[in-house]
Design an enzyme around this catalytic site. Structure first.
Site, PDB file in Angstrom:
ATOM      1  N   HIS A   1     -25.893  19.812  39.782  1.00 43.32           N
ATOM      2  CA  HIS A   1     -25.387  18.962  40.786  1.00 43.32           C
ATOM      3  C   HIS A   1     -26.246  18.164  41.709  1.00 43.32           C
ATOM      4  CE1 HIS A   1     -20.701  19.587  40.283  1.00 43.32           C
ATOM      5  NE2 HIS A   1     -21.473  20.723  39.987  1.00 43.32           N
TER       6      HIS A   1
ATOM      7  N   HIS B   1     -21.255  27.708  32.214  1.00 43.71           N
ATOM      8  CA  HIS B   1     -20.050  28.329  32.722  1.00 43.71           C
ATOM      9  C   HIS B   1     -18.713  27.631  32.209  1.00 43.71           C
ATOM     10  CE1 HIS B   1     -21.047  25.853  35.910  1.00 43.71           C
ATOM     11  NE2 HIS B   1     -19.973  25.923  36.506  1.00 43.71           N
TER      12      HIS B   1
ATOM     13  N   HIS C   1     -16.237  26.158  33.925  1.00 47.29           N
ATOM     14  CA  HIS C   1     -15.620  25.011  34.876  1.00 47.29           C
ATOM     15  C   HIS C   1     -15.646  23.732  33.924  1.00 47.29           C
ATOM     16  CE1 HIS C   1     -16.481  27.419  38.774  1.00 47.29           C
ATOM     17  NE2 HIS C   1     -15.378  27.403  38.057  1.00 47.29           N
TER      18      HIS C   1
ATOM     19  N   HIS D   1     -21.221  32.914  40.748  1.00 47.85           N
ATOM     20  CA  HIS D   1     -20.644  31.992  41.021  1.00 47.85           C
ATOM     21  C   HIS D   1     -19.235  31.777  40.156  1.00 47.85           C
ATOM     22  CE1 HIS D   1     -19.457  27.399  41.394  1.00 47.85           C
ATOM     23  NE2 HIS D   1     -19.364  27.143  39.870  1.00 47.85           N
TER      24      HIS D   1
ATOM     25  N   ASP E   1     -15.744  20.693  34.912  1.00 46.87           N
ATOM     26  CA  ASP E   1     -16.924  19.557  34.937  1.00 46.87           C
ATOM     27  C   ASP E   1     -18.197  19.816  34.449  1.00 46.87           C
ATOM     28  OD1 ASP E   1     -17.230  21.419  36.799  1.00 46.87           O
ATOM     29  OD2 ASP E   1     -18.302  20.174  38.067  1.00 46.87           O
ATOM     30  N   HIS E   2     -18.100  21.002  33.530  1.00 45.71           N
ATOM     31  CA  HIS E   2     -19.265  21.428  32.894  1.00 45.71           C
ATOM     32  C   HIS E   2     -19.215  21.524  31.303  1.00 45.71           C
ATOM     33  CE1 HIS E   2     -22.146  22.331  36.277  1.00 45.71           C
ATOM     34  NE2 HIS E   2     -21.080  22.511  36.704  1.00 45.71           N
TER      35      HIS E   2
ATOM     36  N   ASP F   1     -24.371  26.026  37.886  1.00 46.05           N
ATOM     37  CA  ASP F   1     -23.876  26.034  39.392  1.00 46.05           C
ATOM     38  C   ASP F   1     -24.444  27.310  40.184  1.00 46.05           C
ATOM     39  OD1 ASP F   1     -22.919  23.519  38.968  1.00 46.05           O
ATOM     40  OD2 ASP F   1     -20.984  24.293  39.302  1.00 46.05           O
TER      41      ASP F   1
END
Length: 254
Positions: free
Chosen positions: A164, A52, A54, A109, A56-57, A126
């Site tokens: 995570h 996805h 985001h 999400h 942080d990915h 996530d």
């Protein structure tokens, strides 16, 4: 195949799935540094899989491409991912020498979230966590529940590789609403032991999650009873059970 969880940021994992000849697929590299370090230790990048949009990915991909311009990157069809990559969706196959993944669309999400299933591993970003699930930033409760039910229907011996390290925090909430679940108590202790030795608490077997994760057990009498107590009435259906469970977790403080 060998699976390695590369820590990133405070609690992210970049997953590295490695063939016997060291070809490696990296999943959701939010930072480039851990991948560079892994490559210096012998992992040979074969591809990047993104679940996805985001940051942080996906945030490390540009730097990876600077070092390896040829590196193939697979991602969901989402305009917020501006990288040069191959877009994949429902039932697409990611086939590379030594690797074969099927793409599952699992919105909830985020609206374009996908997961990759292959080699007995589920890379679910996530969407699903050990003993929990992701927040609904863009999806509806019905959408999120359907995605989780889809993952729950996969073979029980599938390894759940989430994005995570949330297991211990999730365990506190799960125990709060399901205090007599012996399998959950064992899973919490197992995770505590692993973290005390600085080991990741994931991947987790889907079979364990089906026994312990309240978000995969919204039709279970214990979970419905806990939600009914909170609501002051029986939930209308499984979607309302899930929606209230997610709201409860969003505001939960141990």
């Amino acid at each position: 195949m060998r699976l390695t969880a590369l820590p990133a940021f405070q609690d992210n994992y970049i997953w590295a799935l490695q063939t016997p000849d060291d070809r490696t697929v990296f999943v959701d590299p939010g930072q480039a540094g851990p991948v560079f370090d892994a490559a210096d230790q012998g992992m040979q990048p074969a591809a990047v899989l993104l679940t996805h949009h985001h940051d942080d990915h996906i945030g490390g991909v540009a730097a990876l491409r600077q070092r390896w311009p040829w590196l193939p990157v697979f991602a969901p069809a989402d305009e917020r991912i501006t990288l040069d990559c191959e877009r994949v969706g429902e039932n697409d196959r990611v086939q590379l020498p030594g690797f074969d993944f099927t793409v599952l669309e699992v919105p909830g999400h985020t609206r374009s979230h996908i997961a990759y299933l292959g080699h007995n591993h589920l890379f679910c970003g996530d969407m699903l966590f050990s003993l929990g699930c992701g927040r609904m930033f863009e999806g509806t409760p019905a959408q999120m529940l359907a995605s989780l039910q889809r993952l729950a229907a996969l073979p029980p011996q599938t390894w759940v590789c989430c994005g995570h390290e949330y297991t211990l925090a999730n365990a506190v909430f799960a125990r709060h609403i399901d205090p007599t679940n012996a399998a959950l108590q064992r899973r919490q202790q197992e995770a505590q032991d692993m973290r005390s030795r600085s080991r990741p608490s994931v991947p987790a077997l889907l079979a364990s999650e089906l026994q312990c994760n309240p978000f995969l057990r919204t039709n279970d009498s214990a979970i419905r009873a806990a939600v009914a107590t909170r609501l002051g009435r029986a939930p209308a259906d499984e979607v309302e059970t899930f929606a209230e469970l997610r709201r409860w977790k969003d505001g939960f403080r141990a």
